[in-house]
Write a protein that holds these residues in place. Structure first.
Motif, PDB file in Angstrom:
ATOM      1  N   GLY A 119     -11.719  90.652   7.468  1.00 46.06           N
ATOM      2  CA  GLY A 119     -12.563  90.091   8.544  1.00 46.06           C
ATOM      3  C   GLY A 119     -11.767  89.438   9.374  1.00 46.06           C
ATOM      4  O   GLY A 119     -12.719  88.881  10.359  1.00 46.06           O
ATOM      5  N   LEU A 120     -10.744  88.909   9.457  1.00 44.77           N
ATOM      6  CA  LEU A 120      -9.908  87.922  10.204  1.00 44.77           C
ATOM      7  C   LEU A 120      -9.025  88.956  11.321  1.00 44.77           C
ATOM      8  O   LEU A 120      -8.147  89.391  10.946  1.00 44.77           O
ATOM      9  N   TRP A 121      -9.680  88.905  12.478  1.00 46.76           N
ATOM     10  CA  TRP A 121      -8.646  89.869  13.577  1.00 46.76           C
ATOM     11  C   TRP A 121      -7.372  89.227  13.533  1.00 46.76           C
ATOM     12  O   TRP A 121      -7.134  87.836  13.670  1.00 46.76           O
ATOM     13  N   ARG A 122      -6.435  89.981  13.751  1.00 44.63           N
ATOM     14  CA  ARG A 122      -4.977  89.503  14.108  1.00 44.63           C
ATOM     15  C   ARG A 122      -4.395  90.408  15.201  1.00 44.63           C
ATOM     16  O   ARG A 122      -4.480  91.273  15.279  1.00 44.63           O
ATOM     17  N   ASP A 123      -3.889  89.709  16.320  1.00 43.03           N
ATOM     18  CA  ASP A 123      -3.515  90.241  17.406  1.00 43.03           C
ATOM     19  C   ASP A 123      -2.467  91.171  17.169  1.00 43.03           C
ATOM     20  O   ASP A 123      -2.151  92.054  17.981  1.00 43.03           O
ATOM     21  N   GLU A 124      -1.477  90.815  16.134  1.00 40.29           N
ATOM     22  CA  GLU A 124      -0.460  91.853  15.631  1.00 40.29           C
ATOM     23  C   GLU A 124      -0.798  93.312  15.511  1.00 40.29           C
ATOM     24  O   GLU A 124      -0.113  94.121  15.612  1.00 40.29           O
ATOM     25  N   ALA A 125      -2.211  93.322  15.115  1.00 41.56           N
ATOM     26  CA  ALA A 125      -2.666  94.532  15.014  1.00 41.56           C
ATOM     27  C   ALA A 125      -2.452  95.664  16.422  1.00 41.56           C
ATOM     28  O   ALA A 125      -2.468  96.642  16.196  1.00 41.56           O
ATOM     29  N   LEU A 126      -2.249  95.056  17.342  1.00 43.74           N
ATOM     30  CA  LEU A 126      -2.388  95.636  18.627  1.00 43.74           C
ATOM     31  C   LEU A 126      -0.962  96.338  18.798  1.00 43.74           C
ATOM     32  O   LEU A 126      -0.786  97.247  19.626  1.00 43.74           O
ATOM     33  N   THR A 127      -0.032  96.134  17.831  1.00 38.92           N
ATOM     34  CA  THR A 127       1.441  96.618  18.004  1.00 38.92           C
ATOM     35  C   THR A 127       1.376  98.046  17.255  1.00 38.92           C
ATOM     36  O   THR A 127       2.333  98.880  17.133  1.00 38.92           O
ATOM     37  N   PHE A 128       0.057  98.466  16.382  1.00 39.22           N
ATOM     38  CA  PHE A 128       0.009  99.578  15.912  1.00 39.22           C
ATOM     39  C   PHE A 128      -0.599 100.482  16.824  1.00 39.22           C
ATOM     40  O   PHE A 128      -1.088 100.114  17.798  1.00 39.22           O
ATOM     41  N   ASP A 129      -0.580 102.082  16.192  1.00 35.44           N
ATOM     42  CA  ASP A 129      -1.132 102.939  17.117  1.00 35.44           C
ATOM     43  C   ASP A 129      -2.818 102.666  17.139  1.00 35.44           C
ATOM     44  O   ASP A 129      -3.459 103.187  17.807  1.00 35.44           O
ATOM     45  N   ARG A 130      -3.348 102.443  15.838  1.00 33.68           N
ATOM     46  CA  ARG A 130      -4.765 102.461  15.464  1.00 33.68           C
ATOM     47  C   ARG A 130      -4.985 101.402  14.460  1.00 33.68           C
ATOM     48  O   ARG A 130      -4.058 101.169  13.633  1.00 33.68           O
TER      49      ARG A 130
END
Length: 145
Positions: free
Chosen positions: A92-103
């Motif tokens: 449940g804790l968003w991480r901006d590092e996820a934006l480096t993935f395709d999805r």
């Protein structure tokens, strides 16, 4: 980059995550599952072995060795040691590092709605980010936004 928000209302994470992981794997991709909670990671490890008698989801946990060969890797951070281009954030804790993935799949329950809404708003003006909101219904997942 696509971010899918999955609001868990009718089925728990232990039922939703295996379905997402199966779809990712059936498409030939790898998945990184991220949770900062060690107890949740251990529970998900058990779940992926036992969620369905007729299924097998090959996976491993970061720190156990062999991370690079795992189709699904459960980890405490967004370092994709398995080379995954898709990430599921399950605590449940968003991480901006996820934006480096395709999805990215951002799964959250009722207790985490406020944080998920803040993440949704925070991504609104990000260039190249497509947001989608999925809600659970009796028939399954339906895209609501």
């Amino acid at each position: 980059m696509q971010v899918d928000f999955y609001h868990l209302t009718l089925r728990p994470l232990a039922r939703a995550l295996p379905q997402i992981a199966e779809k990712v794997l059936s498409g030939g991709a790898r998945l990184l599952v991220v949770s900062g909670d060690a107890d949740q990671r251990a529970a998900l490890d058990r779940t992926l072995w036992t969620y369905s008698p007729g299924s097998f989801l090959p996976h491993g946990c970061a720190g156990d060795g062999g991370e690079a060969i795992q189709p699904v890797l459960i980890a405490g951070d967004t370092a994709a040691a398995n080379g995954a281009r898709m990430v599921a954030i399950v605590d449940g804790l968003w991480r901006d590092e996820a934006l480096t993935f395709d999805r990215a799949f951002h799964l959250f329950d009722e207790e985490q709605v406020g944080a998920a809404r803040a993440a949704w708003r925070g991504l609104a003006d990000r260039e190249g980010v497509e947001r989608r909101y999925w809600k659970q219904t009796e028939r399954g997942w339906e895209q609501a936004a």
